[in-house]
Design a protein around this motif. Structure first.
Motif, PDB file in Angstrom:
ATOM      1  N   GLY A  31       0.810  -1.210   0.000  1.00 24.20           N
ATOM      2  CA  GLY A  31       0.000   0.000   0.000  1.00 24.20           C
ATOM      3  C   GLY A  31       0.847   1.264   0.000  1.00 24.20           C
ATOM      4  N   ARG A  32       0.184   2.391   0.213  1.00 22.63           N
ATOM      5  CA  ARG A  32       0.843   3.700   0.164  1.00 22.63           C
ATOM      6  C   ARG A  32       0.861   4.394   1.522  1.00 22.63           C
ATOM      7  NH1 ARG A  32      -3.006   3.569  -3.718  1.00 22.63           N
ATOM      8  NH2 ARG A  32      -4.266   5.150  -2.671  1.00 22.63           N
ATOM      9  N   LEU A  33       0.459   3.673   2.571  1.00 20.76           N
ATOM     10  CA  LEU A  33       0.318   4.294   3.886  1.00 20.76           C
ATOM     11  C   LEU A  33       1.365   3.792   4.874  1.00 20.76           C
ATOM     12  CD1 LEU A  33      -3.576   4.019   4.204  1.00 20.76           C
ATOM     13  CD2 LEU A  33      -2.242   5.931   3.282  1.00 20.76           C
ATOM     14  N   MET A  34       1.651   4.632   5.860  1.00 22.25           N
ATOM     15  CA  MET A  34       2.605   4.287   6.915  1.00 22.25           C
ATOM     16  C   MET A  34       2.248   5.110   8.145  1.00 22.25           C
ATOM     17  SD  MET A  34       5.968   6.511   5.802  1.00 22.25           S
ATOM     18  CE  MET A  34       6.712   6.184   7.408  1.00 22.25           C
ATOM     19  N   THR A  35       3.021   4.962   9.203  1.00 25.50           N
ATOM     20  CA  THR A  35       2.838   5.805  10.377  1.00 25.50           C
ATOM     21  C   THR A  35       4.166   5.965  11.093  1.00 25.50           C
ATOM     22  OG1 THR A  35       1.430   6.219  12.303  1.00 25.50           O
ATOM     23  CG2 THR A  35       2.226   3.958  12.001  1.00 25.50           C
ATOM     24  N   LEU A  36       4.223   6.937  11.994  1.00 18.08           N
ATOM     25  CA  LEU A  36       5.473   7.268  12.681  1.00 18.08           C
ATOM     26  C   LEU A  36       5.184   7.476  14.160  1.00 18.08           C
ATOM     27  CD1 LEU A  36       8.450   7.847  11.746  1.00 18.08           C
ATOM     28  CD2 LEU A  36       7.855  10.274  11.821  1.00 18.08           C
ATOM     29  N   PHE A  37       6.030   6.904  15.009  1.00 16.23           N
ATOM     30  CA  PHE A  37       5.869   7.033  16.451  1.00 16.23           C
ATOM     31  C   PHE A  37       7.113   7.692  17.048  1.00 16.23           C
ATOM     32  CE2 PHE A  37       3.401   3.341  15.106  1.00 16.23           C
ATOM     33  CZ  PHE A  37       2.156   3.625  15.653  1.00 16.23           C
ATOM     34  N   SER A  38       6.891   8.520  18.051  1.00 16.97           N
ATOM     35  CA  SER A  38       7.972   9.265  18.694  1.00 16.97           C
ATOM     36  C   SER A  38       8.469   8.540  19.939  1.00 16.97           C
ATOM     37  CB  SER A  38       7.479  10.667  19.076  1.00 16.97           C
ATOM     38  OG  SER A  38       7.041  11.369  17.931  1.00 16.97           O
ATOM     39  N   PRO A  39       9.649   8.932  20.443  1.00 15.59           N
ATOM     40  CA  PRO A  39      10.179   8.313  21.664  1.00 15.59           C
ATOM     41  C   PRO A  39       9.171   8.378  22.809  1.00 15.59           C
ATOM     42  CG  PRO A  39      11.852   9.666  20.636  1.00 15.59           C
ATOM     43  CD  PRO A  39      10.581   9.921  19.877  1.00 15.59           C
ATOM     44  N   GLY A  40       9.031   7.265  23.519  1.00 16.95           N
ATOM     45  CA  GLY A  40       8.114   7.198  24.649  1.00 16.95           C
ATOM     46  C   GLY A  40       6.750   6.643  24.299  1.00 16.95           C
ATOM     47  N   GLU A  41       6.375   6.674  23.021  1.00 21.75           N
ATOM     48  CA  GLU A  41       5.077   6.122  22.630  1.00 21.75           C
ATOM     49  C   GLU A  41       5.115   4.602  22.696  1.00 21.75           C
ATOM     50  OE1 GLU A  41       2.386   7.995  19.611  1.00 21.75           O
ATOM     51  OE2 GLU A  41       4.280   8.771  18.844  1.00 21.75           O
ATOM     52  N   GLN A  42       3.996   4.014  23.106  1.00 22.50           N
ATOM     53  CA  GLN A  42       3.898   2.562  23.185  1.00 22.50           C
ATOM     54  C   GLN A  42       2.936   2.046  22.128  1.00 22.50           C
ATOM     55  OE1 GLN A  42       3.218   0.928  27.065  1.00 22.50           O
ATOM     56  NE2 GLN A  42       2.992  -1.176  26.318  1.00 22.50           N
ATOM     57  N   ILE A  43       3.391   1.031  21.401  1.00 25.31           N
ATOM     58  CA  ILE A  43       2.585   0.389  20.371  1.00 25.31           C
ATOM     59  C   ILE A  43       2.617  -1.102  20.664  1.00 25.31           C
ATOM     60  CG2 ILE A  43       2.151   0.194  17.892  1.00 25.31           C
ATOM     61  CD1 ILE A  43       4.850   2.524  19.154  1.00 25.31           C
ATOM     62  N   GLY A  44       1.481  -1.651  21.061  1.00 24.24           N
ATOM     63  CA  GLY A  44       1.486  -3.040  21.498  1.00 24.24           C
ATOM     64  C   GLY A  44       2.355  -3.160  22.733  1.00 24.24           C
ATOM     65  N   ASP A  45       3.345  -4.048  22.697  1.00 23.23           N
ATOM     66  CA  ASP A  45       4.248  -4.184  23.839  1.00 23.23           C
ATOM     67  C   ASP A  45       5.594  -3.505  23.586  1.00 23.23           C
ATOM     68  OD1 ASP A  45       5.217  -5.876  21.913  1.00 23.23           O
ATOM     69  OD2 ASP A  45       5.479  -7.608  23.230  1.00 23.23           O
ATOM     70  N   ILE A  46       5.659  -2.662  22.550  1.00 24.27           N
ATOM     71  CA  ILE A  46       6.904  -1.973  22.200  1.00 24.27           C
ATOM     72  C   ILE A  46       6.823  -0.509  22.612  1.00 24.27           C
ATOM     73  CG2 ILE A  46       8.429  -1.261  20.318  1.00 24.27           C
ATOM     74  CD1 ILE A  46       7.462  -3.685  18.743  1.00 24.27           C
ATOM     75  N   VAL A  47       7.837  -0.047  23.337  1.00 22.82           N
ATOM     76  CA  VAL A  47       7.966   1.370  23.683  1.00 22.82           C
ATOM     77  C   VAL A  47       9.137   1.929  22.881  1.00 22.82           C
ATOM     78  CG1 VAL A  47       8.411   3.045  25.503  1.00 22.82           C
ATOM     79  CG2 VAL A  47       7.051   1.004  25.999  1.00 22.82           C
ATOM     80  N   VAL A  48       8.902   3.019  22.159  1.00 26.78           N
ATOM     81  CA  VAL A  48       9.956   3.604  21.332  1.00 26.78           C
ATOM     82  C   VAL A  48      11.018   4.230  22.239  1.00 26.78           C
ATOM     83  CG1 VAL A  48      10.505   5.248  19.507  1.00 26.78           C
ATOM     84  CG2 VAL A  48       8.281   4.079  19.507  1.00 26.78           C
ATOM     85  N   PRO A  49      12.277   3.785  22.137  1.00 29.48           N
ATOM     86  CA  PRO A  49      13.340   4.314  22.994  1.00 29.48           C
ATOM     87  C   PRO A  49      13.711   5.754  22.640  1.00 29.48           C
ATOM     88  CG  PRO A  49      13.937   2.174  22.042  1.00 29.48           C
ATOM     89  CD  PRO A  49      12.748   2.685  21.285  1.00 29.48           C
ATOM     90  N   SER A  50      14.393   6.401  23.548  1.00 26.63           N
ATOM     91  CA  SER A  50      14.893   7.752  23.317  1.00 26.63           C
ATOM     92  C   SER A  50      15.858   7.753  22.135  1.00 26.63           C
ATOM     93  CB  SER A  50      15.614   8.251  24.569  1.00 26.63           C
ATOM     94  OG  SER A  50      16.211   9.509  24.339  1.00 26.63           O
ATOM     95  N   GLY A  51      15.770   8.783  21.305  1.00 22.03           N
ATOM     96  CA  GLY A  51      16.675   8.914  20.168  1.00 22.03           C
ATOM     97  C   GLY A  51      16.297   8.075  18.969  1.00 22.03           C
TER      98      GLY A  51
END
Length: 224
Positions: A31-51
């Motif tokens: 497809g043509r879609l995506m998304t972006l998550f910033s540090p600290g956001e949690q998606i499922g059991d994943i937390v985006v690390p700093s940096g």
């Protein structure tokens, strides 16, 4: 919508994300879609690390869900490397059956350095990730109809839909079924690995609202 999640350093991503966009532009993405998550956001059991950024790409299992919702049973046979020649799909050069691994086959091919997105994007000759599905032959018209609807909302992922009982890209099809090739959801991130960026990717990471997705063409603006 089911997404794959990839964690990548912000500095590296800022400098090399155009390579990822080139995969979308060439039509090698789910497809043509995506998304972006910033540090600290949690998606499922994943937390985006700093940096780091969390980059979400649509998982091809989403197609299974849509077909199942319309009463079409789907059998996912394998994930593989699909060779392209002169911008056209030619044949599978490597496959891993889904029932033979606990990891997504494309994750294995990416980490093994077996992909060639740079060639596929640059000259139309390379190897990209793709999956193979089988459905009842009686469902072909409905599958094509749904594929067109998904394409119209940015979730197109069907590369080819075969004919009843006929081989598809040298893959034999069982009697009473049709084969379909679907584009690998991790493809846009895989080209970053080819350019030496360390990316931690996990398929089937989370379920998010469709509204959280945006067209890949907006990424540059969102990174400013």
């Amino acid at each position: 919508v089911v997404i794959n999640m990839s964690l990548v350093g912000q500095e590296e991503f800022h400098s090399l994300y155009p390579y990822m966009l080139s995969v979308f532009e060439a039509g090698y993405s789910m497809g043509r879609l995506m998304t972006l998550f910033s540090p600290g956001e949690q998606i499922g059991d994943i937390v985006v690390p700093s940096g780091m950024f969390g980059v979400g790409t649509v998982c091809s299992i989403t197609l299974n869900g849509v077909l199942n919702a319309h009463g079409i049973p789907v059998f996912s046979r394998f994930g593989g490397l699909l060779e392209y020649r002169d911008w056209k799909p030619a044949r599978f050069t490597a496959i891993i059956n889904y029932d033979g691994t606990t990891l997504d086959p494309l994750e294995i091919f990416i980490k093994s350095g077996m992909t060639d997105y740079r060639g596929a994007v640059g000259s139309g000759n390379g190897q990209i990730g793709a999956g193979f599905r089988e459905m009842p032959s009686s469902s072909r018209d409905k599958v094509l109809e749904l594929a067109a609807e998904l394409e119209s909302i940015g979730l197109g992922g069907f590369l080819e839909v075969g004919y009843p009982g006929q081989d598809l890209r040298e893959i034999p099809i069982n009697e009473g079924r049709i084969g379909a090739i679907v584009i690998g959801g991790l493809n846009p991130m895989a080209i970053l690995e080819e350019h030496g960026i360390k990316v931690s990717s996990r398929a089937l990471s989370a379920l998010i609202d469709y509204e959280r997705l945006f067209p890949y063409t907006e990424l540059t603006k969102r990174l400013r």
